[in-house]
Design a protein around this motif. Structure first.
Motif, mmCIF file in Angstrom:
data_model
loop_
_atom_site.group_PDB
_atom_site.id
_atom_site.type_symbol
_atom_site.label_atom_id
_atom_site.label_comp_id
_atom_site.label_asym_id
_atom_site.label_seq_id
_atom_site.Cartn_x
_atom_site.Cartn_y
_atom_site.Cartn_z
ATOM 1 N N ILE A 1 31.625 43.185 41.825
ATOM 2 C CA ILE A 1 31.806 42.587 40.391
ATOM 3 C C ILE A 1 31.000 41.264 39.881
ATOM 4 O O ILE A 1 30.284 40.935 39.217
ATOM 5 C CB ILE A 1 33.029 42.753 40.024
ATOM 6 C CG1 ILE A 1 33.459 44.099 39.820
ATOM 7 C CG2 ILE A 1 33.376 42.232 38.388
ATOM 8 C CD1 ILE A 1 35.154 44.373 39.781
ATOM 9 N N MET A 2 31.345 40.327 41.098
ATOM 10 C CA MET A 2 30.693 39.233 40.950
ATOM 11 C C MET A 2 29.304 39.148 40.980
ATOM 12 O O MET A 2 28.722 37.804 40.371
ATOM 13 C CB MET A 2 31.334 38.184 42.136
ATOM 14 C CG MET A 2 32.823 37.982 41.988
ATOM 15 S SD MET A 2 33.258 37.002 41.001
ATOM 16 C CE MET A 2 32.962 35.308 41.712
ATOM 17 N N ALA A 3 28.589 39.942 41.516
ATOM 18 C CA ALA A 3 27.308 40.097 41.815
ATOM 19 C C ALA A 3 26.793 40.669 40.822
ATOM 20 O O ALA A 3 25.411 41.138 40.803
ATOM 21 C CB ALA A 3 26.945 40.711 42.937
ATOM 22 N N ASP A 4 27.414 40.996 39.677
ATOM 23 C CA ASP A 4 26.853 41.476 38.367
ATOM 24 C C ASP A 4 26.464 43.044 38.453
ATOM 25 O O ASP A 4 25.739 43.425 37.467
ATOM 26 C CB ASP A 4 25.746 40.637 37.753
ATOM 27 C CG ASP A 4 25.940 39.613 37.003
ATOM 28 O OD1 ASP A 4 26.435 39.776 35.906
ATOM 29 O OD2 ASP A 4 26.234 38.434 37.421
ATOM 30 N N ILE A 5 26.933 43.596 39.350
ATOM 31 C CA ILE A 5 26.795 45.078 39.544
ATOM 32 C C ILE A 5 27.694 45.808 38.299
ATOM 33 O O ILE A 5 27.453 46.982 37.969
ATOM 34 C CB ILE A 5 27.154 45.878 40.789
ATOM 35 C CG1 ILE A 5 25.997 45.414 41.990
ATOM 36 C CG2 ILE A 5 27.590 47.197 40.921
ATOM 37 C CD1 ILE A 5 25.994 45.682 43.295
ATOM 38 N N GLY A 6 28.567 45.257 37.723
ATOM 39 C CA GLY A 6 29.336 45.615 36.569
ATOM 40 C C GLY A 6 30.600 46.409 37.184
ATOM 41 O O GLY A 6 30.448 47.073 38.080
ATOM 42 N N VAL A 7 31.497 46.520 36.212
ATOM 43 C CA VAL A 7 32.806 46.961 36.833
ATOM 44 C C VAL A 7 32.733 48.428 36.817
ATOM 45 O O VAL A 7 33.228 49.004 38.018
ATOM 46 C CB VAL A 7 34.079 46.710 35.823
ATOM 47 C CG1 VAL A 7 35.391 47.217 35.932
ATOM 48 C CG2 VAL A 7 34.284 44.872 35.484
ATOM 49 N N GLY B 1 22.669 38.312 33.260
ATOM 50 C CA GLY B 1 23.695 38.914 33.791
ATOM 51 C C GLY B 1 24.238 39.808 32.760
ATOM 52 O O GLY B 1 23.596 40.718 32.322
ATOM 53 N N GLN B 2 25.719 39.748 32.618
ATOM 54 C CA GLN B 2 26.248 40.866 31.803
ATOM 55 C C GLN B 2 26.000 40.964 30.407
ATOM 56 O O GLN B 2 25.988 41.934 29.726
ATOM 57 C CB GLN B 2 27.924 40.443 31.928
ATOM 58 C CG GLN B 2 28.454 40.901 33.072
ATOM 59 C CD GLN B 2 28.211 42.269 33.713
ATOM 60 O OE1 GLN B 2 28.356 43.123 33.082
ATOM 61 N NE2 GLN B 2 27.686 42.165 34.836
ATOM 62 N N GLY C 1 21.967 42.025 40.599
ATOM 63 C CA GLY C 1 22.630 43.157 40.702
ATOM 64 C C GLY C 1 22.933 43.955 39.349
ATOM 65 O O GLY C 1 23.207 45.243 39.052
ATOM 66 N N ILE C 2 22.283 43.283 38.345
ATOM 67 C CA ILE C 2 22.270 43.662 36.938
ATOM 68 C C ILE C 2 21.374 44.875 36.840
ATOM 69 O O ILE C 2 21.710 45.921 35.902
ATOM 70 C CB ILE C 2 21.798 42.601 35.912
ATOM 71 C CG1 ILE C 2 22.196 42.809 34.594
ATOM 72 C CG2 ILE C 2 20.429 42.398 36.086
ATOM 73 C CD1 ILE C 2 23.559 42.695 34.251
ATOM 74 N N VAL C 3 20.568 45.164 37.789
ATOM 75 C CA VAL C 3 19.737 46.285 38.021
ATOM 76 C C VAL C 3 20.239 47.543 38.049
ATOM 77 O O VAL C 3 20.192 48.415 37.249
ATOM 78 C CB VAL C 3 18.498 46.249 38.744
ATOM 79 C CG1 VAL C 3 17.644 47.180 39.013
ATOM 80 C CG2 VAL C 3 17.550 44.934 38.436
#
Ligand SMILES: Nc1nc2c(ncn2[C@@H]2O[C@H](COP(=O)(O)OP(=O)(O)O)[C@@H](O)[C@H]2O)c(=O)[nH]1
Ligand SMILES: [Mg+2]
Length: 341
Positions: free
Chosen positions: A83-89, A271-272, A302-304
């Motif tokens: 989650i911290m790496a912006d992979i999303g919840v 990011g988010q 991680g947003i990708v």
């Protein structure tokens, strides 16, 4: 035919004067394999993703340091890191659920097997929604480029124009961001580099009129690709969406099926926020593809994964820098490799 010749001649002059897409027309260094500048791009991608790598893999390594075995607590902590790496919840939860099942099946004995399982699961999700943009089906193939201010729309159009030009395609650009004169000027600079004409009006003109003219010109000049730049003022959200709908209507009326691609540009560094923008535009504008820019130097790469997995819209291109060669077709295997290496 005359147009073709002019295009070719102009291309030649640009090459001689060094104004043609420099990176794309450069010969590869002698030690690089000829057909692909790929190793170069992979290295750039890897160094661009180094902060994301630290943010994700670095933390996972710290988490797993000295751990004799992987258990449910480890996976819970892993979820936080994702989650911290912006992979999303939603995607982080989904990934960890899958890993829990693998843990139950005794497939995750140690740090290495956990990391390679995570890599596999991320790749599977990226690959599922991956589809390169195929511009072959229509002529002109119309690409409408949308997104909020500053994400890299104009730059992405410029890079794509260079790319299509090297594939021998005739490209026309439309300066639909009439809000700022600088936007049209910026597009003209890219148009010059790519050897593409630009349809532009004066500042403050109706973008739909630009779109209309561009359609007529693209048909008359027998262009392969028409790309339309748009304004991205978010503070007038309703107007922006209405304006986009109006442009779409004009395009569809002038060229059957247009726009054939509605490319949403998102800035990875946000990011988010990029996720929120994807939500907003997906609902309002029938987004068919995504370009993720500025993956160089951000820890939020991680947003990708988040964008691709949550929206099920293919990521068509990624940008890792400001020059023409820094935009590439998104290749999930290459991306995951660069991220984990
Ligand atoms: N580092 C980096 N900068 C980029 C990338 N794509 C665009 N930019 C920069 O982002 C800024 C805004 O881009 P622009 O195309 O004007 O955004 P627009 O307002 O959406 O049209 C410019 O300075 C670009 O050079 C990228 O992939 N990496
Ligand atoms: Mg712009």
């Amino acid at each position: 035919m005359a147009e073709e010749k002019k295009g070719f001649f102009k291309g030649l002059v640009d090459k001689m004067t060094g104004t043609a897409c420099p990176a794309l027309s450069d010969a590869p260094p002698p030690d690089e394999p000829k057909e692909e500048k790929r190793p170069g791009f992979f290295e750039r991608l890897k160094s661009g993703l180094s902060k994301t790598h630290e943010n994700l893999i670095g933390r996972i390594d710290t988490l797993l340091l000295g751990k004799k075995r992987i258990d449910a607590d480890t996976l819970e902590e892993l979820e936080e890191i994702l989650i911290m790496a912006d992979i999303g919840v939603p995607t982080a939860v989904e990934l960890v659920r899958t890993l829990e099942q693998r843990l139950k099946r005794n497939e995750l004995q140690d740090a290495d097997t956990l990391k390679s399982a995570l890599k596999e699961e991320i790749l599977a999700r990226l690959a599922k929604h991956c589809a390169p943009l195929d511009t072959g089906g229509h002529a002109p193939f119309v690409i409408m480029v949308i997104g909020v201010n500053g994400v890299g729309k104009t730059t992405t159009i410029g890079k794509l124009a260079c790319r299509f030009a090297t594939e021998g395609k005739k490209v026309l650009l439309a300066a639909g961001d009439t809000f700022r004169a600088a936007a049209a000027e910026q597009l003209e600079i890219w148009g010059k580099r790519a050897g593409s004409d630009v349809i532009r009006y004066q500042e403050g003109a109706d973008p739909s009129a630009v779109a209309f003219d561009a359609c007529r010109a693209a048909v008359a000049r027998e262009c392969d690709i028409l790309m339309i730049d748009t304004a991205g003022r978010l503070h007038t959200k309703v107007n922006l969406m209405e304006e986009m709908k109006k442009i779409r209507r004009i395009l569809g009326r002038e060229i059957p099926g247009a726009p054939h691609e509605t490319l949403l540009v998102l800035d990875a560094t946000t990011g988010q926020n990029a996720v929120s923008q994807a939500k907003l535009f997906k609902e309002a504008a029938s987004v068919s593809g995504i370009a993720l820019t500025k993956l160089d130097g951000t820890a939020k790469g991680g947003i990708v994964v988040a964008v691709s997995n949550e929206f099920k819209i293919p990521v068509r291109y990624i940008g890792v820098g400001e020059s023409a060669e820094d935009l590439r077709e998104f290749d999930p295997a290459q991306f995951v490799e660069a991220l984990f290496q």
